[in-house]
Design a protein around this motif. Structure first.
Motif, PDB file in Angstrom:
ATOM      1  N   GLY A 212      51.873 -53.643 -60.788  1.00 44.00           N
ATOM      2  CA  GLY A 212      50.451 -53.872 -61.010  1.00 44.00           C
ATOM      3  C   GLY A 212      50.190 -55.150 -61.781  1.00 44.00           C
ATOM      4  O   GLY A 212      51.101 -55.864 -62.209  1.00 44.00           O
ATOM      5  N   SER A 213      48.912 -55.458 -61.970  1.00 44.85           N
ATOM      6  CA  SER A 213      48.524 -56.661 -62.702  1.00 44.85           C
ATOM      7  C   SER A 213      48.907 -56.585 -64.175  1.00 44.85           C
ATOM      8  O   SER A 213      48.989 -57.613 -64.851  1.00 44.85           O
ATOM      9  CB  SER A 213      47.014 -56.881 -62.577  1.00 44.85           C
ATOM     10  N   CYS A 214      49.176 -55.382 -64.685  1.00 44.82           N
ATOM     11  CA  CYS A 214      49.598 -55.224 -66.077  1.00 44.82           C
ATOM     12  C   CYS A 214      51.063 -55.539 -66.271  1.00 44.82           C
ATOM     13  O   CYS A 214      51.541 -55.599 -67.407  1.00 44.82           O
ATOM     14  CB  CYS A 214      49.314 -53.806 -66.549  1.00 44.82           C
ATOM     15  N   GLY A 215      51.802 -55.736 -65.182  1.00 42.21           N
ATOM     16  CA  GLY A 215      53.227 -56.011 -65.264  1.00 42.21           C
ATOM     17  C   GLY A 215      54.106 -54.786 -65.196  1.00 42.21           C
ATOM     18  O   GLY A 215      55.342 -54.909 -65.191  1.00 42.21           O
ATOM     19  N   ARG A 216      53.528 -53.613 -65.120  1.00 41.60           N
ATOM     20  CA  ARG A 216      54.292 -52.372 -65.038  1.00 41.60           C
ATOM     21  C   ARG A 216      54.251 -51.828 -63.611  1.00 41.60           C
ATOM     22  O   ARG A 216      53.429 -52.244 -62.799  1.00 41.60           O
ATOM     23  CB  ARG A 216      53.732 -51.329 -66.006  1.00 41.60           C
ATOM     24  N   CYS A 219      51.093 -46.775 -61.484  1.00 39.84           N
ATOM     25  CA  CYS A 219      51.001 -45.414 -62.023  1.00 39.84           C
ATOM     26  C   CYS A 219      51.117 -44.379 -60.914  1.00 39.84           C
ATOM     27  O   CYS A 219      51.737 -43.326 -61.090  1.00 39.84           O
ATOM     28  CB  CYS A 219      49.683 -45.241 -62.775  1.00 39.84           C
ATOM     29  N   LYS A 246      39.553 -58.407 -59.852  1.00 35.30           N
ATOM     30  CA  LYS A 246      40.218 -57.958 -61.065  1.00 35.30           C
ATOM     31  C   LYS A 246      40.158 -56.443 -61.238  1.00 35.30           C
ATOM     32  O   LYS A 246      41.014 -55.867 -61.899  1.00 35.30           O
ATOM     33  CB  LYS A 246      39.595 -58.640 -62.286  1.00 35.30           C
ATOM     34  N   GLY A 249      42.882 -52.424 -57.336  1.00 37.54           N
ATOM     35  CA  GLY A 249      44.333 -52.335 -57.355  1.00 37.54           C
ATOM     36  C   GLY A 249      44.931 -52.766 -56.028  1.00 37.54           C
ATOM     37  O   GLY A 249      44.249 -53.310 -55.150  1.00 37.54           O
ATOM     38  N   LYS A 255      40.783 -49.586 -59.768  1.00 33.69           N
ATOM     39  CA  LYS A 255      41.991 -49.168 -60.475  1.00 33.69           C
ATOM     40  C   LYS A 255      41.786 -47.813 -61.147  1.00 33.69           C
ATOM     41  O   LYS A 255      40.749 -47.546 -61.754  1.00 33.69           O
ATOM     42  CB  LYS A 255      42.366 -50.209 -61.531  1.00 33.69           C
ATOM     43  N   CYS A 257      43.249 -46.849 -63.774  1.00 33.90           N
ATOM     44  CA  CYS A 257      43.298 -46.987 -65.228  1.00 33.90           C
ATOM     45  C   CYS A 257      41.916 -47.241 -65.829  1.00 33.90           C
ATOM     46  O   CYS A 257      41.771 -47.215 -67.057  1.00 33.90           O
ATOM     47  CB  CYS A 257      44.254 -48.114 -65.620  1.00 33.90           C
ATOM     48  N   TYR A 260      41.015 -44.212 -67.873  1.00 35.25           N
ATOM     49  CA  TYR A 260      41.856 -43.763 -68.980  1.00 35.25           C
ATOM     50  C   TYR A 260      41.109 -43.768 -70.312  1.00 35.25           C
ATOM     51  O   TYR A 260      41.217 -42.826 -71.103  1.00 35.25           O
ATOM     52  CB  TYR A 260      43.103 -44.651 -69.085  1.00 35.25           C
TER      53      TYR A 260
END
Length: 414
Positions: A212-216, A219, A246, A249, A255, A257, A260
């Motif tokens: 993902g764009s978060c680098g992880r 999910c 932005k 996903g 997204k 997230c 969350y």
């Protein structure tokens, strides 16, 4: 599966592969992995729960009954009963946590739960690996057939049963698709039973995986199993810019997230007054520029300047109530806040504009001459018109002589 043999055992009983029983460092075996935090705990007078959670390709999990009381370990490959055949999966969870998972997914403990036949042998795994080698060529050929029939659907994955009698085709489509002719074509060409299973775009991204764009890792491909609807209002409540590139996903949807921290923002927004229009004071009209919901501060600016004034939410609610009654307060703030009274918009950019707006003065190569030497330079140039002119440093001694020429101390006779 990144390391498909990490939980299998050889003839001597030793674990082959990476020997981590489903927790290998490649990450493929960790897809939708479950941590059994009760595995090292002993319970007095306790009967083991006989239902085991089995994981298949793409993170799909189902429950099977251990009718033969096999000694299973997380990551073991087992042969399970499926309709019209058998299949091979990996043990992902067992014990009391399986009971909780069944209650969460609303699965009843009845006779409809299939059984586990045995722990997979080397021959079972060899046959299964041969069947798995057919999946990619079958998917590519099926996509060609879909293009021939001009069907509006996207085929994302194919899964063969271990007994090579059935193949499940996972696809996604925005509209209803009539694939009756497609099933006949695929069944006749590959000589297998065909099952078409439609999945959502989020499930498709979970099966394929990615970063993902978060680098992880995504999910949906690691731990998220329940997909809740996400709306643009979640981004508005969190003061995020409504930029589709932005907020979307890899599945093309909003997204997951975004939900969350939504409850935390909603709780913080409960005490923030709604400013539907500019507020009025005797000094002028103010427009809302920014809201810090966690510090309970709102920033306003007058229409004629770019200064932002921080105001507490209680004071804003009082001003709104006075405006509704037709009254205007004398000032915006009744007390001084502990933080800065005003903040200028883009103050750093304004300083940079002032810095670079002034034209730079060009420096001479020889340096700037001193004021006392200007007269000496003019006399030296007048007397040496026919001589080549060089750097002023070469005539440094001459300038020093000319400088002391008018000194009264030099008029003494020898």
């Amino acid at each position: 599966m990144g390391c498909s043999s990490c939980g299998t055992k050889n003839k001597d009983g030793a674990t082959t592969g990476c020997q981590n029983n489903g927790g290998c460092s490649t990450g493929g075996c960790n897809k939708m992995n479950s941590f059994d935090w009760l595995s090292n705990m002993d319970f007095p007078n306790y009967d083991n729960f006989d239902i085991v959670e089995i994981k298949f390709k793409g993170g799909r999990k189902e429950f099977f009954r251990n009718i033969h009381n096999l000694e299973l370990t997380t990551g073991d490959a087992v042969v399970v009963d499926v309709p019209n055949g058998h299949h091979i999966g990996y043990v992902s969870l067992q014990g009391e946590l399986v009971r909780l998972q069944m209650q969460k997914r609303k699965v009843k403990n009845d006779n409809e739960i299939k059984a586990i036949y045995r722990i997979a042998t080397d021959k079972d795994l060899e046959k299964w690996y041969e069947v798995q080698n057919r999946e990619l060529p079958t998917m590519y050929r099926a996509r060609e057939v879909i293009q021939e029939f001009k069907l509006k659907m996207k085929l994302s994955d194919v899964e063969f049963q271990a007994d090579n009698s059935k193949a499940t085709f996972f696809y996604s489509a925005e509209e209803r698709v009539d694939f009756r002719e497609l099933i006949k074509k695929l069944a006749g060409e590959f000589k297998i039973r065909v099952e078409m299973r439609q999945i959502s775009l989020r499930q498709e991204a979970g099966r394929l995986g990615g970063i993902g764009s978060c680098g992880r890792e995504l999910c949906c491909s690691t731990w998220l199993t329940d997909f809740k609807s996400v709306s643009t209002s979640a981004a508005r409540y969190q003061n995020l810019s409504l930029n589709p590139s932005k907020l979307s996903g890899q599945c093309g949807r909003l997204k997951c997230c975004l939900n969350y921290e939504l409850d935390t923002y909603m709780e913080a927004l409960s005490g923030i007054p709604e400013v539907e229009k500019p507020i009025q004071t005797k000094r002028g009209t103010l427009t809302l520029q920014k809201t810090d919901i966690f510090r309970k501060i709102m920033w306003f600016s007058y229409s004629e300047d770019n200064i932002w004034h921080p105001v507490k939410v209680d004071r804003v609610a009082e001003i709104i109530a006075l405006n509704k009654q037709g009254e205007k307060p004398d000032t915006l703030m009744e007390d001084i806040l502990e933080i800065e009274d005003s903040v200028q918009i883009n103050s750093d950019l304004i300083k940079l504009d002032r810095k670079f707006s002034k034209p730079k003065k060009k420096k001479k190569k020889g340096g700037r001459p001193k004021p006392n030497n200007l007269k000496a330079d003019k006399e030296g140039k007048a007397g040496n018109k026919d001589k080549p002119q060089g750097n002023h440093k070469k005539h440094k001694g001459k300038r020093r002589f000319n400088k002391n020429k008018n000194n009264p101390n030099n008029n003494k006779k020898d």
